[in-house]
Design an enzyme around this catalytic site. Structure first.
Site, PDB file in Angstrom:
ATOM      1  N   SER A  29       0.906  -1.267   0.076  1.00 46.82           N
ATOM      2  CA  SER A  29      -0.011  -0.092   0.062  1.00 46.82           C
ATOM      3  C   SER A  29       1.072   1.484   0.009  1.00 46.82           C
ATOM      4  O   SER A  29       2.068   1.119  -0.378  1.00 46.82           O
ATOM      5  CB  SER A  29      -0.964   0.108   1.317  1.00 46.82           C
ATOM      6  OG  SER A  29      -1.689   0.905   1.165  1.00 46.82           O
ATOM      7  N   ASN A  30       0.302   2.261   0.232  1.00 48.22           N
ATOM      8  CA  ASN A  30       0.928   3.496   0.579  1.00 48.22           C
ATOM      9  C   ASN A  30       0.693   4.555   1.583  1.00 48.22           C
ATOM     10  O   ASN A  30      -0.281   4.314   2.082  1.00 48.22           O
ATOM     11  CB  ASN A  30       0.901   4.381  -1.062  1.00 48.22           C
ATOM     12  CG  ASN A  30      -0.383   4.683  -1.300  1.00 48.22           C
ATOM     13  OD1 ASN A  30      -0.956   5.464  -0.771  1.00 48.22           O
ATOM     14  ND2 ASN A  30      -1.137   4.166  -2.499  1.00 48.22           N
ATOM     15  N   ARG A  31       1.063   5.829   1.722  1.00 52.67           N
ATOM     16  CA  ARG A  31       1.090   6.520   2.733  1.00 52.67           C
ATOM     17  C   ARG A  31      -0.519   7.403   2.622  1.00 52.67           C
ATOM     18  O   ARG A  31      -0.689   8.114   3.767  1.00 52.67           O
ATOM     19  CB  ARG A  31       1.998   7.486   3.164  1.00 52.67           C
ATOM     20  CG  ARG A  31       3.335   6.675   3.537  1.00 52.67           C
ATOM     21  CD  ARG A  31       4.261   7.878   3.581  1.00 52.67           C
ATOM     22  NE  ARG A  31       5.726   7.307   3.999  1.00 52.67           N
ATOM     23  CZ  ARG A  31       6.045   6.659   5.247  1.00 52.67           C
ATOM     24  NH1 ARG A  31       4.988   6.774   6.045  1.00 52.67           N
ATOM     25  NH2 ARG A  31       7.349   6.189   5.575  1.00 52.67           N
TER      26      ARG A  31
END
Ligand code: C5P
Length: 225
Positions: A29-31
């Site tokens: 995933s990412n931030r």
């Protein structure tokens, strides 16, 4: 005057990251937290729009008065966006879609071993590229570009390649901009060559400024122009 200026306008918004499973317990995933997209959805709702929000997993509460479609993966987000696009006048794509997903999703938890682990990733479809092939000329399509360098050049290149009406560019390496904060520093580029550089603002105010731009040009923008 922003009161009810989006009455009768149907706005589709995407927000947040996507989760790309590797096995039943692990994801890529990412931030992104979804704050920017949720702010756009709430601003449009407060201005009278009928709003559908396609949101990735996250902690943010469901906004009242908004039709919420929860998704996890980029593939689910693509299906939700393409299925709902025909019923909407405006698409604002604030989600940070994972560009890659694990090639294989393991049905049970992968055991760790002493050595390194190599995971093959495959490209996810670019949802906005697919939208650009299905959109009607009367629809307004807006993308976001989170960059860490050459912000203007990269944003304008995305605007053209993805056939967008506007791209909202921000430098996520700047303090007070980007992921997980309540403020953002953006420039809104239009396909007509306009560039609106905004000062540091709350994400809600960024959302309202973006809606102002869309309101002032709706009917004048679109793939046919
Ligand atoms: O190419 P990049 O990911 O930086 O472009 C950002 C814009 O494209 C965002 O509006 C994002 O929601 C959209 N996007 C997409 N599908 C992807 C990747 C990005 O729709 N697979």
């Amino acid at each position: 005057n922003r009161r009810r200026d989006f009455a009768d306008v149907r706005v589709l918004v995407t927000a947040g990251a996507t989760w790309e499973p590797f096995d039943p317990v692990r994801i890529l995933s990412n931030r992104s937290t979804g704050k920017m997209g949720y702010a756009v959805a709430e601003a449009a709702r407060d201005r009278g729009a009928t709003v559908t929000l396609v949101a990735g997993p996250g902690e943010l509460r469901s906004p009242e008065g908004v039709r919420l479609i929860r998704v996890e993966t980029a593939l689910e987000m693509r299906d939700a966006v393409l299925a709902n696009l025909p019923m909407h006048d405006v698409l604002i794509k604030a989600a940070a879609v994972s560009d890659y997903r694990p090639a294989v999703v393991h049905p049970s938890k992968v055991k760790k071993t002493e050595g390194p682990l190599t995971v093959e990733l495959v490209r996810n479809p670019d949802i906005l590229m697919e939208v650009s092939r299905h959109r009607r000329p009367d629809q307004v399509i807006v993308g976001f570009a989170a960059e860490t360098e050459d912000v203007e050049k990269n944003a304008l290149e995305k605007l053209r390649r993805k056939n967008l009406d506007y791209i909202v560019a921000n430098d996520v390496s700047m303090a007070g901009a980007g992921f997980a904060v309540d403020t953002n520093i953006v420039t809104i580029y239009g396909r007509d060559g306009t560039a609106l550089a905004l000062p540091p603002l709350s994400k809600r105010e960024v959302a309202d400024r973006l809606l102002d731009v869309i309101r002032d040009t709706r009917g004048k923008v679109g793939a046919g122009s």
